[in-house]
Design an enzyme around this catalytic site. Structure first.
Site, PDB file in Angstrom:
ATOM      1  N   ASP A 131      81.740 -12.048 -42.413  1.00 27.42           N
ATOM      2  CA  ASP A 131      80.310 -12.224 -43.112  1.00 27.42           C
ATOM      3  C   ASP A 131      80.723 -11.895 -44.690  1.00 27.42           C
ATOM      4  O   ASP A 131      81.663 -10.971 -44.951  1.00 27.42           O
ATOM      5  CB  ASP A 131      79.563 -11.405 -42.499  1.00 27.42           C
ATOM      6  CG  ASP A 131      78.153 -11.464 -43.120  1.00 27.42           C
ATOM      7  OD1 ASP A 131      77.833 -12.610 -43.686  1.00 27.42           O
ATOM      8  OD2 ASP A 131      77.385 -10.474 -43.462  1.00 27.42           O
ATOM      9  N   SER A 132      79.543 -12.016 -45.527  1.00 24.20           N
ATOM     10  CA  SER A 132      79.552 -11.670 -46.727  1.00 24.20           C
ATOM     11  C   SER A 132      79.701 -10.223 -46.844  1.00 24.20           C
ATOM     12  O   SER A 132      79.933  -9.425 -47.854  1.00 24.20           O
ATOM     13  CB  SER A 132      78.559 -12.249 -47.722  1.00 24.20           C
ATOM     14  OG  SER A 132      77.380 -11.922 -47.159  1.00 24.20           O
ATOM     15  N   CYS A 187      78.162 -15.716 -40.859  1.00 20.81           N
ATOM     16  CA  CYS A 187      77.661 -16.079 -41.909  1.00 20.81           C
ATOM     17  C   CYS A 187      76.735 -17.402 -42.013  1.00 20.81           C
ATOM     18  O   CYS A 187      77.710 -18.150 -41.946  1.00 20.81           O
ATOM     19  CB  CYS A 187      78.555 -15.627 -43.218  1.00 20.81           C
ATOM     20  SG  CYS A 187      77.454 -15.799 -44.755  1.00 20.81           S
ATOM     21  N   GLU A 223      70.928  -4.666 -46.257  1.00 23.40           N
ATOM     22  CA  GLU A 223      71.853  -3.900 -46.627  1.00 23.40           C
ATOM     23  C   GLU A 223      71.711  -2.564 -47.181  1.00 23.40           C
ATOM     24  O   GLU A 223      72.748  -1.705 -47.160  1.00 23.40           O
ATOM     25  CB  GLU A 223      72.845  -4.666 -47.732  1.00 23.40           C
ATOM     26  CG  GLU A 223      73.460  -6.281 -47.552  1.00 23.40           C
ATOM     27  CD  GLU A 223      74.919  -5.750 -47.034  1.00 23.40           C
ATOM     28  OE1 GLU A 223      75.650  -4.834 -47.553  1.00 23.40           O
ATOM     29  OE2 GLU A 223      75.244  -6.585 -46.128  1.00 23.40           O
ATOM     30  N   CYS A 245      69.876 -16.389 -41.171  1.00 24.54           N
ATOM     31  CA  CYS A 245      70.571 -15.291 -42.193  1.00 24.54           C
ATOM     32  C   CYS A 245      71.307 -14.247 -41.063  1.00 24.54           C
ATOM     33  O   CYS A 245      70.128 -13.562 -40.469  1.00 24.54           O
ATOM     34  CB  CYS A 245      69.983 -14.918 -43.238  1.00 24.54           C
ATOM     35  SG  CYS A 245      71.185 -13.819 -44.101  1.00 24.54           S
ATOM     36  N   HIS A 251      71.968 -11.141 -41.562  1.00 22.61           N
ATOM     37  CA  HIS A 251      71.404 -10.023 -41.894  1.00 22.61           C
ATOM     38  C   HIS A 251      69.702  -9.863 -41.450  1.00 22.61           C
ATOM     39  O   HIS A 251      69.463  -8.661 -41.395  1.00 22.61           O
ATOM     40  CB  HIS A 251      71.169  -9.868 -43.466  1.00 22.61           C
ATOM     41  CG  HIS A 251      72.527  -9.639 -44.231  1.00 22.61           C
ATOM     42  ND1 HIS A 251      73.344 -10.469 -44.420  1.00 22.61           N
ATOM     43  CD2 HIS A 251      72.725  -8.414 -44.681  1.00 22.61           C
ATOM     44  CE1 HIS A 251      74.498 -10.086 -44.933  1.00 22.61           C
ATOM     45  NE2 HIS A 251      74.172  -8.711 -45.324  1.00 22.61           N
TER      46      HIS A 251
HETATM   47  N1  DGL Z   1      74.911 -13.105 -43.829  1.00 23.04           N
HETATM   48  C1  DGL Z   1      74.414 -13.981 -44.676  1.00 23.04           C
HETATM   49  C2  DGL Z   1      74.086 -15.354 -43.975  1.00 23.04           C
HETATM   50  O1  DGL Z   1      73.868 -15.374 -42.853  1.00 23.04           O
HETATM   51  C3  DGL Z   1      74.010 -13.931 -46.181  1.00 23.04           C
HETATM   52  C4  DGL Z   1      73.990 -12.837 -46.985  1.00 23.04           C
HETATM   53  C5  DGL Z   1      74.336 -13.257 -48.399  1.00 23.04           C
HETATM   54  O2  DGL Z   1      73.618 -13.776 -49.195  1.00 23.04           O
HETATM   55  O3  DGL Z   1      75.681 -13.034 -48.443  1.00 23.04           O
HETATM   56  O4  DGL Z   1      73.698 -16.257 -44.718  1.00 23.04           O
END
Ligand code: DGL
Length: 271
Positions: free
Chosen positions: A13-14, A76, A156, A189, A191
């Site tokens: 993931d990012s 992600c 985050e 997302c 997150h």
């Molecule tokens: N966790 C990432 C997603 O599912 C996004 C977070 C980011 O913008 O890096 O899209």
């Protein structure tokens, strides 16, 4: 074959959001080892151009492949929306799984009216993959999308509840929900699941919240069975790599995993 079976599953993931997917994978696949990479130095991906996200995704995948993984899970939505095809083409021998198709499946299962909302990063919304996948499964569905980039920063930061989270959630979702009349909301997302309680309070109990973590884990379970790739090892390992900030990764990642992570267990890598 035996040596491939005992390799870990690569997950990236990012940042730490993908840990929500790792948690589901680890629950559904208790015998499997996992190698997780969070590209924390370059987060967020969601506001970057498709070209940059694909470059980052290829670099993270290359490192995981060099370390040795048998399957790759793109935990992600942004990288799935933008780079799934590029990764599948770059590694034709390795199964590469994204989170959008499983998320769309979960949404179609949950919705009775076919009015489905998707909240995600800007890149995921602009890429239109959720629309495509939902309409492929449910051609008469109506999909309404809303970018919610600030949720990534809140997650985050480990801010999952409280006044600020509620205010942001209200600002993003109050009129969106009223104007669209959705009965299902996809947390598009990785997150966002840690904010589910606050989001649920704003949208109300009549709207089903779905995310792709468990459906993705189920998908990987089936894949390992079908391709006879399941580990037979008795002991499994969970290993964590990040491109920056081991202490922060451990502190906030522990919240995502609902377990204690220590910074000495996070290896910092350069891509
Ligand atoms: N966790 C990432 C997603 O599912 C996004 C977070 C980011 O913008 O890096 O899209």
């Amino acid at each position: 074959m035996e040596s491939t079976r005992s390799l870990p599953i690569g997950v990236f993931d990012s940042g730490i959001g993908g840990l929500t997917v790792l948690k589901a994978l680890a629950e559904v696949l208790p015998q499997e080892s996992f190698l997780y990479l969070g590209d924390t130095a370059r987060l967020p991906y969601g506001t970057k151009s498709p070209k940059s996200v694909t470059r980052y995704a290829l670099q993270t995948t290359r490192l995981l492949v060099e370390r040795g993984v048998k399957v790759l899970v793109i935990a992600c939505n942004t990288a799935t929306a933008v780079s799934l095809q590029a990764l599948q083409e770059a590694y034709p021998q390795m199964p590469v799984i994204g989170v959008i198709r499983p998320g769309a499946q979960a949404a179609c299962r949950a919705s009775t009216t076919g009015r489905i909302g998707v909240i995600a990063t800007e890149s995921t919304v602009n890429g239109g993959s959720y629309n495509e996948e939902i309409l492929r499964i449910h051609p008469t569905a109506q999909v309404f999308s809303r970018p919610c980039p600030l949720f990534v920063s809140l997650a985050e930061e480990g801010w999952c509840e409280g006044e600020v989270v509620e205010l942001v959630a209200k600002q993003y979702l109050h009129s969106f929900v009223q104007d669209t009349g959705i009965d299902t909301l996809v947390l598009g997302c990785t997150h966002f699941p840690v904010l589910a309680r606050a989001i649920g309070q704003v949208v109300g109990p009549r709207i089903a919240l779905v995310d792709s973590a468990h459906t993705t884990a189920q998908f990987v379970y089936e894949l390992l069975r079908k391709d006879d790739l399941g580990s037979r090892d008795q002991r499994r390992t969970l290993s964590f790599l990040a491109t920056d900030g081991a202490e922060r990764f451990a502190r906030v990642g522990g919240v995502f995993m609902n377990s204690c992570l220590e910074s000495k267990d996070i290896e910092i890598v350069d891509l």
